[in-house]
Design an enzyme around this catalytic site. Structure first.
Site, short mmCIF file in Angstrom:
data_model
loop_
_atom_site.label_atom_id
_atom_site.label_comp_id
_atom_site.label_asym_id
_atom_site.label_seq_id
_atom_site.Cartn_x
_atom_site.Cartn_y
_atom_site.Cartn_z
N ALA A 79 46.56 -55.36 -62.64
CA ALA A 79 46.48 -53.99 -63.16
C ALA A 79 47.82 -53.52 -63.70
O ALA A 79 47.88 -52.90 -64.77
CB ALA A 79 45.98 -53.05 -62.07
N LYS A 99 39.07 -56.05 -55.97
CA LYS A 99 39.20 -54.87 -55.12
C LYS A 99 40.48 -54.09 -55.45
O LYS A 99 41.53 -54.68 -55.66
CB LYS A 99 39.22 -55.30 -53.66
N GLY A 109 46.70 -59.44 -55.67
CA GLY A 109 46.43 -60.00 -57.00
C GLY A 109 45.92 -58.95 -57.97
O GLY A 109 46.30 -58.93 -59.14
N CYS A 110 45.05 -58.07 -57.49
CA CYS A 110 44.48 -57.04 -58.35
C CYS A 110 45.55 -56.04 -58.79
O CYS A 110 45.52 -55.54 -59.92
CB CYS A 110 43.33 -56.33 -57.63
N THR A 111 46.51 -55.79 -57.93
CA THR A 111 47.61 -54.89 -58.27
C THR A 111 48.51 -55.52 -59.32
O THR A 111 48.88 -54.88 -60.31
CB THR A 111 48.41 -54.51 -57.01
#
Length: 155
Positions: free
Chosen positions: A50, A40, A45-47
């Protein structure tokens, strides 16, 4: 679909956050691709993941490798994520989870005792011929871009 190292990468066609069409066929014979799936936009974690790809993009480009992120978010969510963190690579809009499903990244997940369908954190390194050079089935966000770069150097 069972994704095997050395096997054909599933072709995909999807739009980016900017509305551009992207397909794996566009890269065949030209450059390798890192296709990474994340759950998402704008979550911790995704940040981290990325931003690590963002910060290492120059190194990927030196090696002739494109980076593409993919999750189930819509174009607006992806664009906000890109703008907030200065991301410098495209994010595929996969609201119907077609690309994630083709790569086995849309599956049953469990959190807080609940079972649901969602996008798993997985990464695929696809060579110029459209073959899976390496697959990461369980990704830890911290240091992942460096791990992928190391694998590219070993190709």
């Amino acid at each position: 679909m069972d994704i095997k190292q050395g096997g054909d990468a599933p072709n995909f066609k999807a739009k980016t956050e900017a509305g551009d069409d992207v397909s794996l066929d566009m890269f065949k014979g030209k450059q390798s691709v890192v296709l990474y799936f994340y759950p998402k936009d704008d979550t911790p974690g995704c940040t981290i993941e990325a931003k690590s790809f963002r910060d290492a993009l120059g190194e990927f480009e030196k090696r002739g490798v494109a980076v593409i992120g993919c999750s189930g978010g819509n174009a607006q969510s992806h664009q906000k994520f890109i703008d907030k963190y200065g991301l410098n690579f495209p994010l595929l809009v996969d609201e119907d989870h077609a690309v994630a499903t083709a790569y086995g990244a849309y599956s049953e997940k469990k959190m807080f005792g609940k079972t649901f369908m969602g996008v798993s954190r997985k990464t695929f390194l696809i060579d110029k011929e459209g073959k899976i050079a390496k697959a990461w089935e369980k990704v830890k966000a911290n240091g992942h871009a460096e791990e992928v770069l190391k694998a590219i150097d070993e190709m």
